[in-house]
Design a protein around this motif. Structure first.
Motif, PDB file in Angstrom:
ATOM      1  N   PRO A  15       0.828  -1.214   0.000  1.00 14.59           N
ATOM      2  CA  PRO A  15       0.000   0.000   0.000  1.00 14.59           C
ATOM      3  C   PRO A  15       0.856   1.254   0.000  1.00 14.59           C
ATOM      4  O   PRO A  15       1.831   1.356   0.739  1.00 14.59           O
ATOM      5  CB  PRO A  15      -0.816  -0.132   1.291  1.00 14.59           C
ATOM      6  N   SER A  16       0.486   2.207  -0.843  1.00 15.99           N
ATOM      7  CA  SER A  16       1.276   3.442  -0.975  1.00 15.99           C
ATOM      8  C   SER A  16       0.343   4.622  -1.222  1.00 15.99           C
ATOM      9  O   SER A  16       0.543   5.405  -2.143  1.00 15.99           O
ATOM     10  CB  SER A  16       2.292   3.297  -2.110  1.00 15.99           C
ATOM     11  N   ARG A  17      -0.668   4.735  -0.373  1.00 21.70           N
ATOM     12  CA  ARG A  17      -1.624   5.837  -0.500  1.00 21.70           C
ATOM     13  C   ARG A  17      -0.938   7.175  -0.228  1.00 21.70           C
ATOM     14  O   ARG A  17      -0.218   7.328   0.755  1.00 21.70           O
ATOM     15  CB  ARG A  17      -2.781   5.623   0.469  1.00 21.70           C
ATOM     16  N   GLY A  18      -1.165   8.122  -1.138  1.00 17.82           N
ATOM     17  CA  GLY A  18      -0.511   9.411  -1.037  1.00 17.82           C
ATOM     18  C   GLY A  18      -0.814  10.108   0.277  1.00 17.82           C
ATOM     19  O   GLY A  18      -1.984  10.313   0.622  1.00 17.82           O
ATOM     20  N   GLY A  19       0.223  10.470   1.015  1.00 20.02           N
ATOM     21  CA  GLY A  19       0.055  11.165   2.275  1.00 20.02           C
ATOM     22  C   GLY A  19      -0.375  10.282   3.429  1.00 20.02           C
ATOM     23  O   GLY A  19      -0.582  10.779   4.543  1.00 20.02           O
ATOM     24  N   VAL A  20      -0.510   8.955   3.195  1.00 20.05           N
ATOM     25  CA  VAL A  20      -0.969   8.033   4.237  1.00 20.05           C
ATOM     26  C   VAL A  20       0.099   7.003   4.560  1.00 20.05           C
ATOM     27  O   VAL A  20       0.481   6.828   5.719  1.00 20.05           O
ATOM     28  CB  VAL A  20      -2.276   7.325   3.809  1.00 20.05           C
ATOM     29  N   ASP A  21       0.575   6.301   3.549  1.00 17.64           N
ATOM     30  CA  ASP A  21       1.503   5.198   3.749  1.00 17.64           C
ATOM     31  C   ASP A  21       2.957   5.633   3.556  1.00 17.64           C
ATOM     32  O   ASP A  21       3.239   6.614   2.856  1.00 17.64           O
ATOM     33  CB  ASP A  21       1.199   4.064   2.762  1.00 17.64           C
ATOM     34  N   ASP A  22       3.849   4.871   4.156  1.00 18.68           N
ATOM     35  CA  ASP A  22       5.282   5.024   3.918  1.00 18.68           C
ATOM     36  C   ASP A  22       5.578   4.549   2.491  1.00 18.68           C
ATOM     37  O   ASP A  22       5.169   3.450   2.091  1.00 18.68           O
ATOM     38  CB  ASP A  22       6.049   4.182   4.931  1.00 18.68           C
ATOM     39  N   TYR A  23       6.277   5.370   1.716  1.00 15.69           N
ATOM     40  CA  TYR A  23       6.582   4.999   0.327  1.00 15.69           C
ATOM     41  C   TYR A  23       7.772   4.048   0.214  1.00 15.69           C
ATOM     42  O   TYR A  23       8.021   3.496  -0.859  1.00 15.69           O
ATOM     43  CB  TYR A  23       6.887   6.261  -0.488  1.00 15.69           C
TER      44      TYR A  23
END
Length: 384
Positions: A15-23
């Motif tokens: 998971p890589s939700r913008g502004g939510v998850d660690d990229y």
């Protein structure tokens, strides 16, 4: 195409939700894949040192222009997960569809572009110029940190053009409306809602301003052949006050105006200032209404003969695909590039469903054709 799908599956499952998850985890998948194939790549960081993308660079053996393939690997939020018929980070394949957030926008494209780079790497000495693959994050936040880091990197070759891997099989997106965004702060004397003295509060003044903005006349599309869309004004947020007993002294309004060559950022600001002046004249207060511009992107449109649009349209035609050159209503990273003087296409890819919504998926039957079109376009551009 199986290896393209496998890489895309691994990306969706991080998971890589913008502004939510660690990229970090999703970019680590790509770093491992690129390193295993000895593809030259490096990390991109923003001004604060945060990791915001990876850049693959394949330098040709002859002088020439550089061209970039770009696909973001951050995604929109999941939304209501209970409404999904499969886990948002599924990555499974069912009935010919790749499932999960990012399948359409744009992890499948990222996997495809990595494979195109790997295909071309053994032939680099025969190429003119170079190919960059930008795998960026911080796009869905609206910050475009990866793209900004790429464009400001002194070691990166300036691209002559960029092809962005947004999905959609029917169109090659060659343009988009620009935007002018502002926050408007409306003031008024505060007061007690139960007072015998009548007070026109900031919310009431703001509501009147919204009516003025909604009633403002915008021009229709001008030259349809040159730019087929007209401008659009939307009030997207209103914040002010709390509780019940006080009429607030401040209210903030967000206004988003989509611009065109015939109605640019200056025209948008002029329209808003006219409405604000009318508000302050009709409902005066000691403190004038304030306008704070937030962002400006220019509109853009490439002709069918401009690169890289010409190469992508030609490759699609040679693959037997009837596509149209489209100007998109929503703004996109192509507008950011246009502001830097870089030509871009902003979409041609597989058929999709649920983009940014529930049950996002990408149709894999389209993948071999889309892959061949991009590979052909890149080779044409790198032939010098």
């Amino acid at each position: 195409m199986a290896s393209v799908v496998e890489l895309a599956q691994a990306l969706i499952r991080r998971p890589s939700r913008g502004g939510v998850d660690d990229y970090g985890p999703v970019l680590a998948v790509l770093e491992d894949w690129l390193s295993a194939r000895c593809l030259p790549h490096r990390r991109l960081h923003d001004a604060g040192g945060a990791l915001v993308g990876l850049l693959v660079e394949i330098r040709g053996g002859h002088p020439g222009s550089w061209w970039t393939l770009d696909a973001c690997v951050d995604t929109a939020p999941f939304g209501d997960e209970s409404a999904w018929s499969f886990p948002p980070a599924s990555g499974d394949v069912a009935d010919g569809w790749l499932l999960g957030r990012g399948a359409a926008d744009s992890k499948l494209a990222a996997a495809m572009f990595c494979h195109i780079a790997a295909d071309l790497m053994p032939h680099a000495k025969d190429l003119h110029g170079g190919l960059a693959v930008l795998l960026d994050v911080d796009e869905h936040t609206g910050g475009f940190g990866g793209a900004h880091a790429y464009l400001s990197d002194p070691d990166a070759a300036r691209p002559a053009g960029v092809m962005i891997g947004y999905p959609g099989m029917d169109d090659v997106v060659v343009g988009g409306r620009g935007l002018w965004r502002t926050t408007i702060t409306v003031h008024a004397p505060s007061g007690h809602s139960g007072s015998s003295k009548t007070v026109i509060g900031a919310i009431s003044r703001a509501a009147h301003l919204v009516r003025l903005l909604d009633a403002a006349e915008l021009p229709d599309a001008g030259d349809m052949a040159r730019f087929p869309l007209g401008p659009k004004l939307s009030v997207t947020a209103l914040h002010g006050g709390q509780g019940f007993s006080v009429t607030p002294d401040r209210c903030d309004i967000n206004v988003d105006i989509r611009t065109t060559p015939a109605f640019d950022a200056h025209d948008a600001e002029t329209l808003v200032r006219k409405a604000v002046d009318e508000l302050d004249a009709e409902l005066p207060t000691p403190k004038a209404t304030e306008i704070t511009p937030v962002a400006t992107w220019p509109p853009f449109r490439l002709s069918d003969s401009e690169q890289p649009a010409a190469a992508l349209l030609k490759a699609a035609s040679e693959a037997g695909i009837a596509v149209r050159a489209k100007t998109a209503g929503p703004s996109n990273i192509g507008n950011l590039l246009a502001g830097e003087g870089i030509r871009a296409t902003a979409g041609f890819g597989v058929t999709y469903e649920g983009l940014h919504g529930t049950d996002e998926r990408a149709r894999l039957a389209d993948l071999p054709t889309v892959y061949a079109v991009y590979r052909r376009a890149v080779l044409d551009l790198l032939q010098g």
